[in-house]
Design a protein around this motif. Structure first.
Motif, PDB file in Angstrom:
ATOM      1  N   TRP A 270      29.265  12.519  28.577  1.00 25.25           N
ATOM      2  CA  TRP A 270      29.694  11.400  27.815  1.00 25.25           C
ATOM      3  C   TRP A 270      30.302  12.120  27.108  1.00 25.25           C
ATOM      4  O   TRP A 270      30.914  10.922  26.107  1.00 25.25           O
ATOM      5  N   HIS A 271      30.117  13.218  26.139  1.00 27.17           N
ATOM      6  CA  HIS A 271      31.887  13.150  25.748  1.00 27.17           C
ATOM      7  C   HIS A 271      33.391  12.903  26.176  1.00 27.17           C
ATOM      8  O   HIS A 271      33.714  12.543  25.020  1.00 27.17           O
ATOM      9  N   ALA A 272      32.854  13.155  26.876  1.00 27.64           N
ATOM     10  CA  ALA A 272      34.366  13.060  27.891  1.00 27.64           C
ATOM     11  C   ALA A 272      34.966  11.447  27.935  1.00 27.64           C
ATOM     12  O   ALA A 272      35.834  11.089  28.184  1.00 27.64           O
ATOM     13  N   ALA A 273      33.769  10.817  28.391  1.00 26.45           N
ATOM     14  CA  ALA A 273      34.024   9.221  28.762  1.00 26.45           C
ATOM     15  C   ALA A 273      33.858   8.892  27.590  1.00 26.45           C
ATOM     16  O   ALA A 273      34.495   7.591  27.848  1.00 26.45           O
ATOM     17  N   CYS A 274      33.514   8.855  26.573  1.00 27.27           N
ATOM     18  CA  CYS A 274      33.258   8.361  24.933  1.00 27.27           C
ATOM     19  C   CYS A 274      35.416   9.118  24.617  1.00 27.27           C
ATOM     20  O   CYS A 274      35.687   7.816  24.290  1.00 27.27           O
ATOM     21  N   ALA A 275      35.376  10.180  24.492  1.00 29.98           N
ATOM     22  CA  ALA A 275      37.107  10.410  24.630  1.00 29.98           C
ATOM     23  C   ALA A 275      37.716   9.244  25.319  1.00 29.98           C
ATOM     24  O   ALA A 275      38.699   8.953  24.550  1.00 29.98           O
ATOM     25  N   ASN A 276      37.897   9.540  26.656  1.00 26.89           N
ATOM     26  CA  ASN A 276      37.950   8.847  26.902  1.00 26.89           C
ATOM     27  C   ASN A 276      38.660   7.031  27.004  1.00 26.89           C
ATOM     28  O   ASN A 276      39.538   6.592  27.143  1.00 26.89           O
ATOM     29  N   LEU A 277      37.619   6.392  26.046  1.00 30.19           N
ATOM     30  CA  LEU A 277      37.250   5.278  25.878  1.00 30.19           C
ATOM     31  C   LEU A 277      37.671   4.894  24.402  1.00 30.19           C
ATOM     32  O   LEU A 277      37.967   3.782  23.851  1.00 30.19           O
ATOM     33  N   GLY A 278      37.961   5.308  23.754  1.00 27.31           N
ATOM     34  CA  GLY A 278      37.999   5.627  22.099  1.00 27.31           C
ATOM     35  C   GLY A 278      36.846   5.321  21.337  1.00 27.31           C
ATOM     36  O   GLY A 278      36.963   4.827  20.451  1.00 27.31           O
ATOM     37  N   LEU A 279      35.728   5.520  21.859  1.00 30.13           N
ATOM     38  CA  LEU A 279      34.330   5.766  21.322  1.00 30.13           C
ATOM     39  C   LEU A 279      34.503   6.933  20.312  1.00 30.13           C
ATOM     40  O   LEU A 279      34.396   8.121  21.535  1.00 30.13           O
ATOM     41  N   GLU A 280      33.931   6.695  19.119  1.00 29.37           N
ATOM     42  CA  GLU A 280      33.324   7.371  18.133  1.00 29.37           C
ATOM     43  C   GLU A 280      32.004   7.772  18.722  1.00 29.37           C
ATOM     44  O   GLU A 280      31.039   7.313  18.714  1.00 29.37           O
ATOM     45  N   ILE A 281      31.560   9.114  18.597  1.00 25.47           N
ATOM     46  CA  ILE A 281      29.865   9.646  18.513  1.00 25.47           C
ATOM     47  C   ILE A 281      30.017   9.240  17.188  1.00 25.47           C
ATOM     48  O   ILE A 281      30.493  10.626  16.753  1.00 25.47           O
ATOM     49  N   GLU A 282      29.169   9.148  16.443  1.00 22.40           N
ATOM     50  CA  GLU A 282      29.017   9.404  15.599  1.00 22.40           C
ATOM     51  C   GLU A 282      27.309  10.542  14.800  1.00 22.40           C
ATOM     52  O   GLU A 282      27.426  10.800  14.396  1.00 22.40           O
ATOM     53  N   ARG A 283      26.425  10.244  15.945  1.00 16.40           N
ATOM     54  CA  ARG A 283      25.351  10.589  15.634  1.00 16.40           C
ATOM     55  C   ARG A 283      24.873  10.890  17.154  1.00 16.40           C
ATOM     56  O   ARG A 283      24.366  10.403  18.074  1.00 16.40           O
TER      57      ARG A 283
END
Length: 232
Positions: free
Chosen positions: A183-196
């Motif tokens: 999840w962390h890698a996919a969000c980083a690649n897509l520019g999605l911020e993990i807020e919680r």
């Protein structure tokens, strides 16, 4: 001892739909739902909500109860959508509500459509986490929120199945474990911020006295729940 047949999501939910109410109906779902609802805004007046993989419509109903003005549910299973339609008719909301058959891999929804996109216990049915998150991000407006949950990967490691009974036969639906690092890698690649990130545990009070379950389930998280933000 016979093995439990593992079905594709389409085949599994065609069988499961008549026994799948529009509410959390087992201990894992109740734990997951408590976490998801804790992250969902209490007041959603005027907001547009997409439920991707809506199933029988439980998160659509929660969004409507919190005042959402426009709610759309998308699901691969025509059978699940039929039961969602019945549940939504009973709710009798004044909001604009629609149900559409479609896949999470190619959502039938315009870009930047939703203020809030919800995806509950669905992504594990897909092999490509980043592709699924890319679609969820695409349909969410810039600055909008995504709430996503899945069965915790520790359950997969312990050999748990997403199983159900139909006509006396036990089946399971195909599921892939996506770890937090994925999840962390996919969000980083897509520019999605993990807020919680929440990792809810079972509530012992939710477990029926006659239930046969792995006692280790009380000692580990059973779901992985993310609040994500699309970049403005």
């Amino acid at each position: 001892m016979s093995q439990t047949p593992i079905l594709t999501p389409a085949k599994a939910y065609a069988l499961w739909a008549p026994h799948y109410p529009a509410q959390a109906h087992n201990p894992v779902m109740r734990a997951e739902e408590r976490a998801m609802l804790a992250l969902m805004p209490a007041g959603m007046h005027g907001q547009t909500v997409l439920d991707a993989g809506c199933g029988s419509g439980r998160y659509m109903l929660h969004a409507l109860s919190r005042g959402a003005a426009r709610v759309k549910g998308v699901d691969l299973s025509v059978q699940m959508l039929q039961y969602a339609a019945m549940a939504l008719r009973e709710h009798r909301s004044q909001a604009e509500v629609s149900l559409v058959q479609g896949s999470l891999e190619a959502l039938p929804t315009p870009d930047a459509w939703a203020d809030l996109t919800v995806c509950g216990l669905v992504i594990g049915h897909l092999d490509d986490l980043q592709q699924a998150l890319a679609e969820l991000s695409r349909v969410t407006r810039p600055g909008g929120t995504l709430l996503c949950s899945d069965v915790h990967p520790i359950g997969h490691a312990l050999g748990w199945l997403r199983d159900f009974k139909c006509d006396g036969q036990r089946y399971a639906v195909r599921h892939k474990a996506h770890r937090y690092s994925h999840w962390h890698a996919a969000c980083a690649n897509l520019g999605l911020e993990i807020e919680r990130v929440l990792e809810p545990m079972l509530d012992p009070d939710d477990i029926p006295a006659e239930a046969h379950f792995d006692p280790r389930a009380l000692d580990v998280p059973v779901a992985l729940v993310f609040q994500l933000r699309r970049a403005p």
